[in-house]
Each structure stands twice: as structure tokens, then as C-alpha cells.
Design an enzyme around this catalytic site. Structure first.
Site: not given
Ligand code: PGA
Length: 255
Positions: A67, A136, A138, A143
Site C-alpha cells: 500500500d 482493528n 485490518h 479496513e
Molecule cells: P504497525 O502497523 O506494524 O505499525 O503496528 C501494522 C498495520 O497497521 O498493518
């Protein structure tokens, strides 16, 4: 789906890097799906060490990132282009032509998303996709509520995700509202998945991903349907799990 609990984030990162290195050793032209965020940083450090100390060769490896924020220039310090070059690519012998990261500055975003999907197919499909997970549930910027069959497209970020990521920006206002992201269907097409999580903030999402029902409300639960998915977590991220899980993969693929 295999769930592996490691004592520390460092042990998690070493195993995750070993799984990726194994793919590259067996297939020098491997197609890797890569992720950004805090969680994969240890994996990238270990891959860099394997390159520098053990000669792991990235010269023919092809990569596709999950992404990118819409509207951030490639040299913006919070862009995922910048992140990937700083934290991995500039330290290994990858050919820049083999690196693919969604272009958040594309004029025609839907056209770009179609092109990105086509490039993955042309490259022969992803051999292994590295994933983090949001608090959450995702995966990438898919999302809760995202179609479980979705392809690469533009998505609006959840407020929770924007708040989680605000720590990297000067203020919440600066966090982009949109991102280009591989879809859940795109991710599921990868031949192998590794999902990583550390810390108690991910414990609920990991519980739901490993032991809950498959639902678009927790996009990561889709990995239950993947024939070759490994979830590697540290003790804290595993703290809400109710079943017993091993500390090593069942088929030890380590060389
Ligand atoms: P993080 O993010 O590794 O910074 O916790 C993971 C994500 O949001 O996919």
C-alpha cells in the site's frame, strides 16, 4: 493456518526473515509482497544481515508493496516509498527496476491500480506476502467492512488507523485520508502468507484472527482460508489466545 508464538519480537523477526530467505534460496527470482509499519522492521533488519553476512542474493528478486498513502511524494519521509528504501532496499542488492510500490501521486488512480494488478500477474504472482495487522484487524489498508474479494484500489482510512499512524506525522491533520492498497483477494492470491504482530495492543485482533469466525469486520480473519499461512506473534500479542500453540513451524523449513 499455523500460529507460532515466540518469546520476543526479535525471535518473531528472525523466523519471519528465515521463511522469506528460504523462498529466495529456492527461487532466486522470487516475487515478494512486502509491508510497512513498525512490525516488519525487525524482519527487514534480519534480511539485511542475511544479505551482508550470509550472501542472501536479492539481485533477481521482485517486490510488490501492499500500500501507499494517496498524495505523498515518493521522497516524503512518511511515504511508504521512502520507508522501503530507507529500511530495506538501499541496504541490499535489489534491482530498482524490480521494486513496485503503489504510486500515491498517480493522476489516474483506478488505471494505476489495474496496472499494478497486471504487473503482479506478469511477474508470475506473489510467492510470499508479509503482513502486519491493525489494532482493528485490518490487513494492508483493507479496513473493517472491506470486501473479502477486493483487488487493488483506493480506500478511505479509518479514523482509528489515522490516529494509530498520527505518531509518525506532526499532527493528525497531516495524516492522509486515502491510500492505495492491494485488496484482500490480491493478498489471498499469494502462494504463502506470513502475518506478524507484537504487543498487547494487537492481542484482541490476534484473538479474533486466530480463533474467531471469518468476517469482513475483521479482515485478517480471511487468512484462515489460506492454504499456507503462518501467523507469528510475540507473547504479548498472543496473550488473549485460548488454545495451545507451538514455538516452531510444524515443518521446520529452516536450512
Ligand atoms: P504497525 O502497523 O506494524 O505499525 O503496528 C501494522 C498495520 O497497521 O498493518
Amino acid at each position: 493456518m499455523e500460529v507460532i508464538i515466540k518469546e520476543t519480537p526479535e525471535e518473531m523477526s528472525r523466523l519471519s526473515a528465515e521463511l522469506i530467505a528460504e523462498v529466495i534460496r529456492h527461487k532466486p527470482r522470487a516475487v515478494l509482497g512486502l509491508a510497512t509499519g513498525s512490525t516488519p522492521l525487525g524482519t527487514y533488519k534480519e534480511l539485511i544481515r542475511l544479505h551482508k553476512q550470509e550472501g542472501l542474493d536479492f539481485s533477481r528478486v521482485v517486490t510488490f508493496n501492499l500500500d501507499e498513502y494517496v498524495g505523498l511524494a515518493h521522497d516524503h519521509p512518511q511515504s511508504y516509498h521512502y520507508f522501503m528504501w530507507e529500511n530495506l532496499f538501499k541496504h541490499i542488492n535489489i534491482n530498482a527496476k524490480n521494486v513496485h510500490i503503489p504510486d500515491g501521486t498517480a493522476k489516474d488512480i483506478p488505471g494505476f491500480c489495474r496496472w499494478y494488478e497486471e504487473q503482479m500477474v506478469k511477474a508470475g504472482g506473489l510467492d510470499i506476502q508479509l503482513l502486519g495487522i491493525g489494532g482493528n484487524g485490518h490487513i494492508a489498508f483493507n479496513e473493517p467492512g472491506s470486501s473479502l474479494g477486493s483487488r487493488t484500489r483506493v480506500k478511505t482510512l479509518d479514523e482509528k488507523t489515522r490516529q494509530d499512524n498520527a505518531r509518525f506525522f506532526r499532527s493528525l491533520n497531516e495524516v492522509p485520508k486515502y491510500a492505495i492498497t492491494m485488496g484482500i483477494g490480491t493478498i489471498m492470491d499469494s502462494r504463502q502468507l506470513i502475518l506478524l504482530a507484537t504487543g498487547s495492543g494487537k492481542a484482541e485482533a490476534i484473538l479474533r484472527t486466530c480463533e474467531g469466525p471469518i468476517t469482513a469486520m475483521v479482515p485478517a480473519t480471511i487468512v484462515q482460508l489460506h492454504p499456507k499461512a503462518t501467523i507469528i506473534v510475540d507473547k504479548q500479542a498472543a496473550s488473549k489466545l485460548t488454545r495451545e500453540y507451538p514455538a516452531e513451524p510444524s515443518v521446520l523449513v529452516l536450512a
